[in-house]
Design an enzyme around this catalytic site. Structure first.
Site, short mmCIF file in Angstrom:
data_model
loop_
_atom_site.label_atom_id
_atom_site.label_comp_id
_atom_site.label_asym_id
_atom_site.label_seq_id
_atom_site.Cartn_x
_atom_site.Cartn_y
_atom_site.Cartn_z
N GLU A 100 19.56 -50.19 20.68
CA GLU A 100 19.94 -48.96 21.40
C GLU A 100 20.16 -49.24 22.88
OE1 GLU A 100 16.50 -46.51 20.81
OE2 GLU A 100 16.57 -46.73 18.64
N CYS A 130 37.21 -49.63 69.82
CA CYS A 130 37.56 -50.41 68.64
C CYS A 130 37.30 -51.90 68.91
CB CYS A 130 39.03 -50.17 68.31
SG CYS A 130 39.66 -51.29 67.03
N CYS A 148 41.00 -53.68 68.94
CA CYS A 148 42.02 -53.48 69.96
C CYS A 148 41.48 -52.85 71.25
CB CYS A 148 43.16 -52.62 69.41
SG CYS A 148 42.73 -50.88 69.25
N LYS A 204 19.41 -48.83 26.73
CA LYS A 204 18.22 -48.40 27.48
C LYS A 204 18.70 -47.59 28.67
CE LYS A 204 13.87 -50.07 29.40
NZ LYS A 204 13.84 -49.33 30.65
S1 IVH Z 1 11.44 -46.54 23.31
C1 IVH Z 1 7.15 -47.07 22.33
N1 IVH Z 1 14.04 -46.41 23.54
O1 IVH Z 1 12.46 -47.22 28.78
C2 IVH Z 1 8.57 -47.07 22.71
N2 IVH Z 1 12.74 -46.30 25.51
O2 IVH Z 1 10.45 -49.30 29.59
C3 IVH Z 1 8.84 -46.31 23.93
N3 IVH Z 1 14.04 -45.97 27.56
O3 IVH Z 1 9.61 -45.21 28.93
C4 IVH Z 1 10.18 -46.27 24.46
N4 IVH Z 1 16.01 -45.91 26.60
O4 IVH Z 1 11.88 -44.19 29.54
C5 IVH Z 1 12.87 -46.42 24.18
N5 IVH Z 1 16.36 -46.27 23.59
C6 IVH Z 1 15.18 -46.27 24.23
C7 IVH Z 1 15.10 -46.11 25.63
C8 IVH Z 1 13.85 -46.15 26.23
C9 IVH Z 1 15.35 -45.83 27.74
C10 IVH Z 1 13.04 -45.96 28.63
C11 IVH Z 1 11.91 -45.00 28.42
C12 IVH Z 1 10.68 -45.84 28.35
C13 IVH Z 1 11.12 -47.06 29.12
C14 IVH Z 1 10.32 -48.26 28.68
#
Ligand code: IVH
Length: 824
Positions: A115, A409, A412, A117
């Site tokens: 996924e 400037c 110039c 992030k």
């Molecule tokens: S899973 C136990 N999935 O990243 C699993 N987190 O560094 C918990 N985040 O606090 C998180 N995209 O704010 C998960 N696809 C995603 C995410 C994600 C962003 C953020 C989230 C989390 C932080 C962890």
């Protein structure tokens, strides 16, 4: 001092720094150090703690999940703690992650949900019997803040679940984020109105969500993606990916970038794919997340202190880094805009060494309070120019003084002035300023202007500094000899090296003087190459000895550019506010450079989309004798316009005494009054000599009559009035009959281009379609005549199919163009 005391000192330092940064970030939405540095320090701490288990401490930031909940909001104790994720920064660490799972589970096949992030703020949404009851931030992982009221303002978060079969209690977790375009728009407004600029989209999301007033948070455009679960009382699919699909059916947004992949290789391929698409995504991501897909496996893997063993975040190279400001200089643009630029201690940001960053304008510097010597956070995302995002106030050296826009400037020496009401300062030197001249020439030569390929910035720079090219028209005086010397000078490391390169080509008489003059130049002076070029010399080139494809191509490109279309030349002149589309419109409506050069500005307002400001700007440009001279020189040096035509029939239909009176922007002369005046007096001459009394007799209110007479009383206005009247007469005489105007086979048709064409660029296709009379639009509607779809066409093609609009493929387009004399 032994190894343990120095380790314990360093551990203490790291703990303090990390704790401060973390509480600033989580409790006050403040960024003390960029993420990449935070991650680096955290890893250093973890490594030291692992090497010295005796120094471990349960309170260490390495064991904490985020910040404490702030007391401004009600506390929410999470039914299931909200954990964090471990990080991987290399392929190696991803392999390690998969190996650990493999060793424990011994599966034939390991499937993962991969996924994006998202870089925002984690939240927990609680639903009871399908109804949203509470939303909270992560806080320290155990206790968060109740931000339900603000979350209710986010449109994509369902207030009630769709469909059926939801668990009685369902907690959905995900990321609240601010789409990049909304972030940019928000900051643009803030800069304009002097509001607080957001450091990055994530800060925007965090700050907005933690607004005490939901109305304020409602004005900030936030969005949400679901990626996981909290407490659940009921049944859900046995895999994470299945759960996400189920959540989507119940109405939660789930990113369509989520994918199920197999093994470490699958994860790394996903990482690279998303990495390539990163800059084109509508939101910021700082990495990807991998999660073991089946929940049973997740349970078997369990947790370590801060994070699950079945998931990991694989981070992308950071787009933000810290460095120090070595100087703040200003750069002068084509129209004189003075943009402050920070010269930085070189720093790697997302794979590139950054040495300069834009500071946008003086107001931005004042708002950030950037000073020379400051430690700052710089950001470089995609192809965007790196920018200074914020200053780390704690690290300011003593004696650093606030920055001020210089009075004159640096190039110039002309005064730097601030335009009324504008954020921008500009150099008042206009084309006497070499910086503006260089920019103007570069613009003139650019692809969409005169398209002189090969004339890069460094050549222009040296030609202008040498005094060889003083204005755009001088480009047409350049000859191959000069270009060859230019090339040799730019390639030479020193004046001596240049002299020895030139020796075989100088004519015997006077060659000693030339060479001496060049050798005497100071190699430490950045301008020595330009000075060498300015030395008079007689060359006798031996064409066989000195071949230069670059010079030959450039000579040809300059020659080719002489034969041009009016719209290109108008755009190339660099008239303020006249971009490509305005240039095109001017060409279509007036058709003739000689006419445009002389027209009083109100006449330009007849062109749709040209208002008073743009019209005045064109008029102002043409009023400058220097600019008229430049146009004369261009024409004298062989520039020819090959698409001259009479003014358009639309212009003829539109141009009347009444519209002219409106366009003159005479106080109190509204469209209604303009029409009245035109009907009563018929000609400009009749109006000019009239008295207020007679205007009133003709039915005008006394106020309007007086305003008109007062306006005409000023010589400049009277002159403009007469000139505009005469120009109107001339235009009406020149304009063809409407019937003669009907042109190409696509006249009246609206076409939309989408996807990638293999045989020609989109610009090219657009130009050809337009040449046949089509209007090329950006979006599909019922009025679209047909859509040309290249490969990988997306939503526009879908829309066309949905509306039953004709779709042409590229082959079809090519045939049509060829049949109509527009083949590639
Ligand atoms: S899973 C136990 N999935 O990243 C699993 N987190 O560094 C918990 N985040 O606090 C998180 N995209 O704010 C998960 N696809 C995603 C995410 C994600 C962003 C953020 C989230 C989390 C932080 C962890």
């Amino acid at each position: 001092m032994n190894a343990t005391t120095s380790a314990s000192q360093r551990i203490a330092e790291l703990r303090q720094q990390l704790a401060e940064a973390s509480s600033a970030y989580h409790e006050r939405d403040e960024l003390l150090i960029p993420d990449a540095e935070y991650d680096r320090l955290m890893r250093e701490l973890e490594a030291l703690e692992a090497a010295h288990p005796e120094l471990d401490d349960a309170d260490s930031p390495s064991h904490q999940v985020g910040g404490k909940a702030s007391s401004r909001f009600a506390e929410v104790v999470h039914a299931v703690p909200m954990l964090s994720l471990g990080n991987a920064f290399s392929d190696e660490e991803v392999h390690d992650f998969v190996r650990r799972i493999d060793e424990r589970l011994h599966r034939k096949q390991l499937l993962f949900s991969a996924e994006p992030k998202l870089d925002g703020l984690a939240i927990n949404l609680r639903y009871e019997n399908g109804v949203f009851v509470q939303g909270a931030t992560r806080g320290d992982g155990a206790t968060g803040e109740d931000v339900s009221a603000n979350l209710r303002q986010i449109k994509v978060i369902p207030q009630r679940l769709l469909g059926e079969g939801w668990p009685e209690v369902l907690e959905v977790r995900g990321e609240v984020y601010m789409p990049r375009a909304d972030f940019e728009r928000y900051n643009e407004q803030a800069r304009l109105h002097g509001g607080k600029v957001l450091a990055n989209p994530r800060n925007g999301a965090a700050g907005s969500l933690r607004q005490l007033d939901p109305k304020v948070s409602a004005q900030r455009p936030l969005s949400f993606y679901a990626y996981g679960l909290g407490e659940v009382d009921g049944e859900l699919p046995p895999t994470h990916s299945g759960t996400l699909a189920q959540l989507a059916q119940w109405g939660f947004p789930v990113s369509d970038l989520c994918q199920v992949v197999e093994g470490a290789e699958g994860l790394l391929a996903y990482y690279r794919d998303i990495g390539q698409r990163r800059d084109g995504l509508p939101f910021d991501i700082d990495g990807v997340v991998y999660k073991l897909d089946d929940r049973e496996g997740q349970q078997a893997m369990g947790f370590v202190a801060r994070a699950p063993r079945w998931a990991i975040a694989h981070k992308f190279p950071a787009q933000e880094q810290t460095t120090t400001v070595e100087a703040i200089e200003i750069q002068i643009g084509r129209t004189g805009a003075a943009t402050p630029v920070a010269r930085l201690k070189p720093v790697h940001v997302a794979g590139v060494v950054v040495t300069n960053a834009t500071l946008h304008n003086a107001d931005q510097i004042a708002r950030l309070d950037v000073r020379v010597g400051d430690t700052v956070i710089v950001r470089r995302a995609g192809d965007v120019i790196p920018e200074v995002v914020s200053v780390i106030a704690d690290r300011r050296p003593e004696g650093a003084v606030p920055w001020q826009m210089p009075r004159s400037c640096p190039v110039c020496g002309a005064e730097i002035v601030r335009e009324e009401g504008a954020a921008a300062w500009r150099c008042s030197g206009e084309l006497s300023c070499p910086a503006q001249r260089k920019e103007a020439i570069a613009h003139f030569a650019s692809r969409k202007a005169m398209d002189i390929d090969g004339l890069g910035d460094k050549y222009i720079e040296t030609l202008v500094d040498a005094g060889i090219v003083r204005g755009v028209a001088d480009l047409y005086l350049l000859d191959r000899d000069q270009l060859l010397v230019l090339k040799l000078a730019l390639d030479a490391d020193s004046p001596e090296a240049l002299a020895s390169q030139l020796t075989p080509h100088l004519q015997p008489e006077g060659s000693g003087d030339t060479l001496n003059a060049i050798i005497k130049l100071d190699p430490a002076d950045a301008g020595w190459r330009a000075q060498a070029l300015a030395v008079p010399a007689q060359f006798e080139w031996n064409t066989r000895k000195i071949a230069s494809k670059w010079a030959d191509n450039l000579v040809a490109a300059i020659a080719n550019s002489r034969n041009t279309k009016l719209e290109r030349l108008l755009f190339a002149l660099g008239i303020e506010h006249v971009g490509e589309s305005t240039a095109k419109a001017l060409s279509a409506w007036f058709g003739d450079l000689e006419l445009i050069r002389r027209l009083p500005w109100p006449l330009f307002k007849r062109v749709p989309d040209i208002g008073g400001e743009v019209a005045r700007s064109i008029g102002h440009f043409m009023d400058q004798p220097g600019n008229q001279q430049a146009i004369d020189d261009l024409l004298a040096r062989g520039v020819q316009i090959n698409d001259r035509h009479p003014p358009s029939a639309k212009l003829r239909a539109d141009l009347t005494l009444a519209t002219l009176l409106q366009d003159l922007e005479i106080p109190k002369v509204t469209p209604v009054r303009a029409k009245q005046l035109a009907e009563a007096f018929k000609t400009v001459d009749a109006i000019r000599d009239e008295s207020a009394h007679n205007f009133v007799t003709a039915g005008l209110p006394a106020e309007t009559a007086n305003a008109l007479v007062a306006w005409l009383d000023r010589d400049a206005n009277a002159a403009l009035f007469s000139a505009a009247g005469a120009a109107m007469q001339e235009l009406l005489l020149k304009a063809p009959e409407a019937a003669a105007q009907a042109t190409g086979p696509l006249e009246g048709k609206t076409v939309v281009l989408t996807g990638t064409l293999a045989q020609m660029s989109r610009d090219d296709a657009k130009a050809r379609l337009e040449a046949l009379g089509a209007k090329v639009a950006g979006s599909v509607s019922k009025k679209t005549s047909f859509v040309v779809a290249g490969s990988e066409a997306g939503s526009k093609l879908d829309k066309a199919n949905e509306l039953g609009v004709d779709v042409w493929d590229e082959a079809c387009l090519l045939t049509f163009l060829a049949d109509n004399g527009q083949s590639a």
